[in-house]
Design a protein around this motif. Structure first.
Motif, mmCIF file in Angstrom:
data_model
loop_
_atom_site.group_PDB
_atom_site.id
_atom_site.type_symbol
_atom_site.label_atom_id
_atom_site.label_comp_id
_atom_site.label_asym_id
_atom_site.label_seq_id
_atom_site.Cartn_x
_atom_site.Cartn_y
_atom_site.Cartn_z
ATOM 1 N N GLN A 171 0.819 -1.207 0.000
ATOM 2 C CA GLN A 171 0.000 0.000 0.000
ATOM 3 C C GLN A 171 0.855 1.259 0.000
ATOM 4 O O GLN A 171 0.581 2.204 -0.739
ATOM 5 C CB GLN A 171 -0.919 0.036 1.229
ATOM 6 N N ALA A 172 1.892 1.270 0.805
ATOM 7 C CA ALA A 172 2.763 2.443 0.893
ATOM 8 C C ALA A 172 3.486 2.693 -0.427
ATOM 9 O O ALA A 172 3.572 3.837 -0.893
ATOM 10 C CB ALA A 172 3.775 2.261 2.017
ATOM 11 N N TYR A 173 3.984 1.623 -1.063
ATOM 12 C CA TYR A 173 4.710 1.783 -2.324
ATOM 13 C C TYR A 173 3.777 2.275 -3.429
ATOM 14 O O TYR A 173 4.116 3.186 -4.187
ATOM 15 C CB TYR A 173 5.374 0.461 -2.727
ATOM 16 N N PHE A 174 2.594 1.691 -3.511
ATOM 17 C CA PHE A 174 1.650 2.102 -4.547
ATOM 18 C C PHE A 174 1.153 3.528 -4.295
ATOM 19 O O PHE A 174 0.911 4.265 -5.242
ATOM 20 C CB PHE A 174 0.473 1.123 -4.613
ATOM 21 N N LYS A 175 1.010 3.910 -3.028
ATOM 22 C CA LYS A 175 0.570 5.269 -2.698
ATOM 23 C C LYS A 175 1.601 6.286 -3.182
ATOM 24 O O LYS A 175 1.235 7.352 -3.687
ATOM 25 C CB LYS A 175 0.358 5.405 -1.193
ATOM 26 N N LYS A 229 3.298 6.000 -5.753
ATOM 27 C CA LYS A 229 3.133 6.047 -7.208
ATOM 28 C C LYS A 229 1.777 6.630 -7.610
ATOM 29 O O LYS A 229 1.474 6.743 -8.787
ATOM 30 C CB LYS A 229 3.265 4.634 -7.808
ATOM 31 N N GLY A 230 0.941 6.978 -6.610
ATOM 32 C CA GLY A 230 -0.342 7.616 -6.906
ATOM 33 C C GLY A 230 -1.500 6.658 -7.096
ATOM 34 O O GLY A 230 -2.500 7.024 -7.717
ATOM 35 N N VAL A 231 -1.398 5.440 -6.567
ATOM 36 C CA VAL A 231 -2.459 4.446 -6.726
ATOM 37 C C VAL A 231 -2.936 4.005 -5.345
ATOM 38 O O VAL A 231 -2.146 3.549 -4.527
ATOM 39 C CB VAL A 231 -1.963 3.216 -7.529
ATOM 40 N N ALA A 232 -4.241 4.120 -5.101
ATOM 41 C CA ALA A 232 -4.839 3.654 -3.855
ATOM 42 C C ALA A 232 -5.102 2.159 -3.980
ATOM 43 O O ALA A 232 -5.626 1.693 -4.986
ATOM 44 C CB ALA A 232 -6.128 4.399 -3.561
ATOM 45 N N VAL A 233 -4.733 1.401 -2.937
ATOM 46 C CA VAL A 233 -4.837 -0.049 -2.971
ATOM 47 C C VAL A 233 -5.734 -0.536 -1.838
ATOM 48 O O VAL A 233 -5.673 -0.029 -0.718
ATOM 49 C CB VAL A 233 -3.427 -0.691 -2.826
ATOM 50 N N ASP A 234 -6.560 -1.546 -2.175
ATOM 51 C CA ASP A 234 -7.388 -2.223 -1.187
ATOM 52 C C ASP A 234 -7.187 -3.723 -1.382
ATOM 53 O O ASP A 234 -6.716 -4.152 -2.433
ATOM 54 C CB ASP A 234 -8.860 -1.846 -1.389
ATOM 55 N N PHE A 235 -7.543 -4.496 -0.383
ATOM 56 C CA PHE A 235 -7.360 -5.946 -0.458
ATOM 57 C C PHE A 235 -8.668 -6.663 -0.221
ATOM 58 O O PHE A 235 -9.471 -6.253 0.608
ATOM 59 C CB PHE A 235 -6.307 -6.399 0.564
ATOM 60 N N ALA A 236 -8.870 -7.741 -0.955
ATOM 61 C CA ALA A 236 -10.095 -8.545 -0.827
ATOM 62 C C ALA A 236 -9.804 -9.810 -0.076
ATOM 63 O O ALA A 236 -8.730 -10.296 -0.048
ATOM 64 C CB ALA A 236 -10.642 -8.884 -2.211
#
Length: 75
Positions: free
Chosen positions: A62-66, A68-75
């Motif tokens: 999540q921190a790495y993608f943030k 890069k400007g991408v919000a991440v969620d997990f299923a």
């Protein structure tokens, strides 16, 4: 960069994770562009497909993608 769907971009990220994060930044950029085109605000990943499915691994991703400007969620 080709016009790919969000789900195809997420699949490419899964493949990149399995290949020791090979070209991960390119795949994140493709995901970000696909999300903008499709109007998606957050990318959802399946925890079971991650290299580190534990909490620490998810937070690191999540921190790495943030960054890069991408919000991440997990299923």
């Amino acid at each position: 960069m080709s016009d790919i769907t969000v789900s195809a971009a997420i699949d490419a990220i899964y493949a990149s994770i399995k290949n020791d994060n090979e070209d991960i930044d390119l795949h994140i950029a493709a995901l970000k562009a696909a999300m903008a085109r499709e109007g998606v605000k957050q990318a959802t990943f399946e925890t079971a497909k991650l290299a580190q499915p534990n909490r620490q691994g998810r937070k690191l991703m999540q921190a790495y993608f943030k960054k890069k400007g991408v919000a991440v969620d997990f299923a």
